[in-house]
Design an enzyme around this catalytic site. Structure first.
Site, PDB file in Angstrom:
ATOM      1  N   THR A 209      36.798 -37.823 -21.782  1.00  0.00           N
ATOM      2  CA  THR A 209      37.160 -39.204 -21.452  1.00  0.00           C
ATOM      3  C   THR A 209      36.942 -40.159 -22.613  1.00  0.00           C
ATOM      4  OG1 THR A 209      36.318 -41.106 -20.181  1.00  0.00           O
ATOM      5  CG2 THR A 209      34.824 -39.271 -20.390  1.00  0.00           C
TER       6      THR A 209
ATOM      7  N   TYR B 121      27.325 -41.831 -17.427  1.00  0.00           N
ATOM      8  CA  TYR B 121      28.573 -41.071 -17.287  1.00  0.00           C
ATOM      9  C   TYR B 121      29.094 -40.654 -18.669  1.00  0.00           C
ATOM     10  CZ  TYR B 121      33.592 -40.207 -16.563  1.00  0.00           C
ATOM     11  OH  TYR B 121      34.863 -39.658 -16.580  1.00  0.00           O
TER      12      TYR B 121
ATOM     13  N   GLU C 185      35.464 -42.744 -22.384  1.00  0.00           N
ATOM     14  CA  GLU C 185      34.118 -43.317 -22.239  1.00  0.00           C
ATOM     15  C   GLU C 185      33.144 -42.729 -23.257  1.00  0.00           C
ATOM     16  OE1 GLU C 185      32.663 -45.723 -19.917  1.00  0.00           O
ATOM     17  OE2 GLU C 185      34.763 -46.285 -19.948  1.00  0.00           O
TER      18      GLU C 185
ATOM     19  N   LYS D 271      29.398 -36.874 -20.180  1.00  0.00           N
ATOM     20  CA  LYS D 271      30.702 -36.338 -20.585  1.00  0.00           C
ATOM     21  C   LYS D 271      30.707 -35.967 -22.066  1.00  0.00           C
ATOM     22  CE  LYS D 271      33.601 -36.417 -16.986  1.00  0.00           C
ATOM     23  NZ  LYS D 271      34.503 -35.326 -16.600  1.00  0.00           N
TER      24      LYS D 271
HETATM   25  P1  NAP Z   1      38.236 -38.522  -8.918  1.00  0.00           P
HETATM   26  O1  NAP Z   1      39.457 -38.999  -8.213  1.00  0.00           O
HETATM   27  O2  NAP Z   1      36.957 -39.256  -8.750  1.00  0.00           O
HETATM   28  O3  NAP Z   1      38.011 -36.997  -8.479  1.00  0.00           O
HETATM   29  C1  NAP Z   1      36.823 -36.307  -8.775  1.00  0.00           C
HETATM   30  C2  NAP Z   1      36.840 -34.970  -8.076  1.00  0.00           C
HETATM   31  O4  NAP Z   1      35.609 -34.304  -8.361  1.00  0.00           O
HETATM   32  C3  NAP Z   1      36.956 -35.053  -6.542  1.00  0.00           C
HETATM   33  O5  NAP Z   1      37.713 -33.956  -6.095  1.00  0.00           O
HETATM   34  C4  NAP Z   1      35.498 -34.884  -6.095  1.00  0.00           C
HETATM   35  O6  NAP Z   1      35.362 -34.366  -4.801  1.00  0.00           O
HETATM   36  C5  NAP Z   1      35.045 -33.857  -7.118  1.00  0.00           C
HETATM   37  N1  NAP Z   1      33.583 -33.780  -7.272  1.00  0.00           N
HETATM   38  C6  NAP Z   1      32.706 -34.777  -7.505  1.00  0.00           C
HETATM   39  N2  NAP Z   1      31.460 -34.297  -7.630  1.00  0.00           N
HETATM   40  C7  NAP Z   1      31.541 -32.953  -7.442  1.00  0.00           C
HETATM   41  C8  NAP Z   1      30.597 -31.897  -7.432  1.00  0.00           C
HETATM   42  N3  NAP Z   1      29.297 -32.107  -7.628  1.00  0.00           N
HETATM   43  N4  NAP Z   1      31.042 -30.635  -7.222  1.00  0.00           N
HETATM   44  C9  NAP Z   1      32.369 -30.404  -7.008  1.00  0.00           C
HETATM   45  N5  NAP Z   1      33.300 -31.360  -6.998  1.00  0.00           N
HETATM   46  C10 NAP Z   1      32.894 -32.623  -7.209  1.00  0.00           C
HETATM   47  O7  NAP Z   1      38.494 -38.421 -10.486  1.00  0.00           O
HETATM   48  P2  NAP Z   1      39.888 -38.371 -11.289  1.00  0.00           P
HETATM   49  O8  NAP Z   1      40.297 -39.754 -11.613  1.00  0.00           O
HETATM   50  O9  NAP Z   1      40.820 -37.446 -10.601  1.00  0.00           O
HETATM   51  O10 NAP Z   1      39.389 -37.716 -12.658  1.00  0.00           O
HETATM   52  C11 NAP Z   1      39.399 -36.307 -12.861  1.00  0.00           C
HETATM   53  C12 NAP Z   1      38.455 -35.953 -13.986  1.00  0.00           C
HETATM   54  O11 NAP Z   1      38.851 -36.600 -15.186  1.00  0.00           O
HETATM   55  C13 NAP Z   1      37.003 -36.380 -13.775  1.00  0.00           C
HETATM   56  O12 NAP Z   1      36.186 -35.414 -14.378  1.00  0.00           O
HETATM   57  C14 NAP Z   1      36.891 -37.700 -14.515  1.00  0.00           C
HETATM   58  O13 NAP Z   1      35.549 -37.917 -14.899  1.00  0.00           O
HETATM   59  C15 NAP Z   1      37.809 -37.435 -15.682  1.00  0.00           C
HETATM   60  N6  NAP Z   1      38.491 -38.584 -16.261  1.00  0.00           N
HETATM   61  C16 NAP Z   1      39.163 -39.475 -15.477  1.00  0.00           C
HETATM   62  C17 NAP Z   1      39.868 -40.500 -16.061  1.00  0.00           C
HETATM   63  C18 NAP Z   1      40.662 -41.485 -15.238  1.00  0.00           C
HETATM   64  O14 NAP Z   1      40.977 -42.563 -15.753  1.00  0.00           O
HETATM   65  N7  NAP Z   1      41.034 -41.147 -14.007  1.00  0.00           N
HETATM   66  C19 NAP Z   1      39.893 -40.629 -17.460  1.00  0.00           C
HETATM   67  C20 NAP Z   1      39.214 -39.694 -18.232  1.00  0.00           C
HETATM   68  C21 NAP Z   1      38.535 -38.660 -17.628  1.00  0.00           C
HETATM   69  P3  NAP Z   1      35.397 -35.325  -3.494  1.00  0.00           P
HETATM   70  O15 NAP Z   1      36.866 -35.573  -3.219  1.00  0.00           O
HETATM   71  O16 NAP Z   1      34.735 -34.510  -2.475  1.00  0.00           O
HETATM   72  O17 NAP Z   1      34.661 -36.584  -3.851  1.00  0.00           O
HETATM   73  O1  F7E Z   2      36.596 -50.134 -14.707  1.00  0.00           O
HETATM   74  C1  F7E Z   2      35.856 -53.648 -15.143  1.00  0.00           C
HETATM   75  C2  F7E Z   2      34.771 -52.656 -15.493  1.00  0.00           C
HETATM   76  O2  F7E Z   2      35.831 -48.622 -12.897  1.00  0.00           O
HETATM   77  C3  F7E Z   2      37.457 -50.618 -15.708  1.00  0.00           C
HETATM   78  C4  F7E Z   2      37.025 -43.720 -14.748  1.00  0.00           C
HETATM   79  O3  F7E Z   2      38.166 -43.039 -14.298  1.00  0.00           O
HETATM   80  O4  F7E Z   2      38.165 -44.535 -16.712  1.00  0.00           O
HETATM   81  C5  F7E Z   2      37.462 -44.942 -15.548  1.00  0.00           C
HETATM   82  O5  F7E Z   2      36.289 -45.662 -15.910  1.00  0.00           O
HETATM   83  C6  F7E Z   2      36.934 -51.927 -16.252  1.00  0.00           C
HETATM   84  C7  F7E Z   2      35.443 -51.901 -16.625  1.00  0.00           C
HETATM   85  O6  F7E Z   2      37.163 -47.714 -14.836  1.00  0.00           O
HETATM   86  C8  F7E Z   2      35.402 -54.515 -11.649  1.00  0.00           C
HETATM   87  O7  F7E Z   2      33.566 -53.312 -15.867  1.00  0.00           O
HETATM   88  C9  F7E Z   2      35.744 -55.560 -13.512  1.00  0.00           C
HETATM   89  O8  F7E Z   2      35.259 -52.618 -17.832  1.00  0.00           O
HETATM   90  O9  F7E Z   2      38.300 -49.051 -13.154  1.00  0.00           O
HETATM   91  P1  F7E Z   2      36.986 -48.878 -13.782  1.00  0.00           P
HETATM   92  P2  F7E Z   2      36.284 -47.246 -16.087  1.00  0.00           P
HETATM   93  O10 F7E Z   2      34.893 -47.703 -15.990  1.00  0.00           O
HETATM   94  O11 F7E Z   2      37.050 -47.639 -17.318  1.00  0.00           O
HETATM   95  C10 F7E Z   2      37.425 -43.703 -17.617  1.00  0.00           C
HETATM   96  C11 F7E Z   2      38.314 -43.350 -18.776  1.00  0.00           C
HETATM   97  C12 F7E Z   2      36.785 -42.558 -16.945  1.00  0.00           C
HETATM   98  O12 F7E Z   2      36.604 -41.492 -17.547  1.00  0.00           O
HETATM   99  C13 F7E Z   2      36.166 -42.780 -15.608  1.00  0.00           C
HETATM  100  O13 F7E Z   2      36.023 -41.556 -14.888  1.00  0.00           O
HETATM  101  O14 F7E Z   2      37.057 -52.896 -15.216  1.00  0.00           O
HETATM  102  N1  F7E Z   2      35.723 -54.239 -13.800  1.00  0.00           N
HETATM  103  N2  F7E Z   2      35.542 -55.750 -12.207  1.00  0.00           N
HETATM  104  C14 F7E Z   2      35.516 -53.560 -12.670  1.00  0.00           C
HETATM  105  N3  F7E Z   2      35.448 -52.235 -12.411  1.00  0.00           N
HETATM  106  C15 F7E Z   2      35.256 -51.847 -11.131  1.00  0.00           C
HETATM  107  N4  F7E Z   2      35.207 -50.526 -10.833  1.00  0.00           N
HETATM  108  N5  F7E Z   2      35.104 -52.749 -10.111  1.00  0.00           N
HETATM  109  C16 F7E Z   2      35.166 -54.114 -10.314  1.00  0.00           C
HETATM  110  O15 F7E Z   2      35.024 -54.902  -9.400  1.00  0.00           O
END
Ligand code: NAP
Ligand code: F7E
Length: 346
Positions: free
Chosen positions: A133, A157, A135, A161
């Site tokens: 990620t 987080y 992050e 990662k």
């Molecule tokens: P998500 O919607 O939060 O899905 C996470 C998945 O992981 C869900 O199926 C959840 O199960 C499962 N999970 C959580 N804890 C677990 C555990 N201890 N054992 C087994 N399964 C578990 O995340 P996503 O947006 O699809 O992201 C997929 C992956 O890419 C994650 O690793 C995330 O950190 C990474 N990532 C996401 C983004 C983004 O912007 N979306 C960007 C960069 C990297 P439940 O359904 O039961 O909760």
């Molecule tokens: O926040 C700001 C917050 O929670 C984005 C995950 O998929 O992408 C995701 O992480 C921004 C941050 O995503 C609220 O402070 C303001 O600056 O949607 P977010 P994230 O933290 O960027 C990365 C790439 C991952 O890997 C992660 O798994 O938005 N923000 N107000 C807020 N964020 C949230 N959640 N809620 C608010 O009310």
């Protein structure tokens, strides 16, 4: 011979799109889901296949990234050609509340899978994809981040990662495992979880539009993110494992927008006119139609440390994988808004 894939996190946003993609590509797809007291498969219900079916190409297993023997047994029984490790405690703000759990799932979980590949001697068969990620960069003053940029994560987080990023590289170098990192920048879709900022804004403003909610409270409105579409990004995951050698790739759109820009774009799609007033924690958005305050900051949504700006450079993926994003920012927002409106009209 059909290829076999194992997806951890199949019930999540990315897991569901990846499962669809691999089924279309004629894979047999295995997914790990957690046991929960209520059904947690809403994102994959449309592709679910009943276990009583004689021939299935989507098979679900109960499991957890914290449970080594369980992961070992699943991998031993399936011997997959590809493992996509998408499971994680993926919420950055929650990782400050549950740092130990986050590290256990997001850092040690990756070791458990890599150890299973190593100990089962699957090096020559099983390719491994790690969901890394943006992050891991933390607050980096660089305009665009690529595979060579410095890592300085700023949340439990991000730190967890980053461990997984390095252990994936380490097992690749030490044990000759085809193990790759996709360093994905934020990606969204109508299937995005409701507590991430994009989906929270879409759902909140639609409710406000229909007078079902008064004001939407958010945190840092000035943060900038590079938002792509999850469908484009799971295609990149697959491409990363089809590359001739294991490697690490940034997947992004190269364009970033503030949270306020995202709010304005959603409002535009809902034919709402907003006026911004005030600064910092006192900043609010007023609905010009009725002069009501509809967006305000609540300090509970501010993080102990946040990343102000993230923009990715995907030129390596473009050059070596021939990958580029197809869905832009305004198309993404429109799809999320339309999908939410559709639920209300139904
Ligand atoms: P998500 O919607 O939060 O899905 C996470 C998945 O992981 C869900 O199926 C959840 O199960 C499962 N999970 C959580 N804890 C677990 C555990 N201890 N054992 C087994 N399964 C578990 O995340 P996503 O947006 O699809 O992201 C997929 C992956 O890419 C994650 O690793 C995330 O950190 C990474 N990532 C996401 C983004 C983004 O912007 N979306 C960007 C960069 C990297 P439940 O359904 O039961 O909760
Ligand atoms: O926040 C700001 C917050 O929670 C984005 C995950 O998929 O992408 C995701 O992480 C921004 C941050 O995503 C609220 O402070 C303001 O600056 O949607 P977010 P994230 O933290 O960027 C990365 C790439 C991952 O890997 C992660 O798994 O938005 N923000 N107000 C807020 N964020 C949230 N959640 N809620 C608010 O009310």
């Amino acid at each position: 011979m059909k290829k076999t894939a194992l997806i951890t996190g199949i019930t999540g946003q990315d897991g569901s799109y990846l499962a669809e993609l691999l089924l279309k590509k004629n894979y047999i797809v295995h997914g790990i889901k957690r046991r929960s007291s209520q059904f947690n498969t809403s994102r994959i219900d449309h592709i679910y296949q009943d276990p009583s079916l004689h021939k299935r190409n989507l098979i679900l297993h109960h499991g957890d990234l914290l449970d080594s023997p369980n992961l070992f047994n699943i991998i031993r029984n399936i011997k997959p050609d590809e493992i996509y490790n998408l499971a994680a405690q993926s919420h950055v703000a929650v990782s400050f509340e549950q740092p130990e759990y986050t590290a256990n799932a997001d850092a040690l979980g990756t070791i458990r899978l890599l150890e299973a590949i190593k100990n089962l001697k699957l090096q020559s068969k099983t390719k491994f994809y790690q969901a890394s990620t943006s992050e891991i960069y933390g607050d980096n003053n660089l305009k665009k981040l690529n595979e060579n940029s410095n890592f300085k994560p700023s949340s439990p987080y991000g730190v967890s990662k980053l461990f997984s990023y390095w252990i994936t590289r380490n097992y690749r170098d030490s044990y000759n495992i085809f193990a790759s990192n996709g360093i994905l920048f934020n990606h969204e879709s109508p299937r995005r979880g409701e507590t991430f900022v994009t989906q929270k804004i879409v759902k909140g403003l639609v409710k406000i539009k229909y007078n079902l909610q008064g004001c939407l409270f958010l945190g840092n409105l000035d943060a900038k993110r590079d938002w792509g579409h999850a469908k484009d990004y799971v295609f990149a995951m697959w491409k990363i494992l089809q590359h001739k050698k294991p490697d690490d790739f940034c997947i992004a759109t190269g364009k970033s927008f503030t949270i306020k820009n995202f709010i304005d774009e959603v409002a535009k799609n809902l034919q709402m006119k907003l006026k911004w007033e005030g600064k910092g924690v006192n900043e609010v958005a007023i609905n010009t139609r009725n002069n009501k305050k509809i967006i305000a900051v609540n300090q509970m949504y501010l993080r102990p440390s946040d990343i102000n700006s993230l923009t990715g450079d995907y030129s390596k993926a473009k050059k070596l994988l021939n990958w580029k994003p197809k869905i832009n920012f305004s198309q993404l927002v429109k799809e999320m808004v339309d999908s939410e409106l559709d639920k209300y009209s139904k």
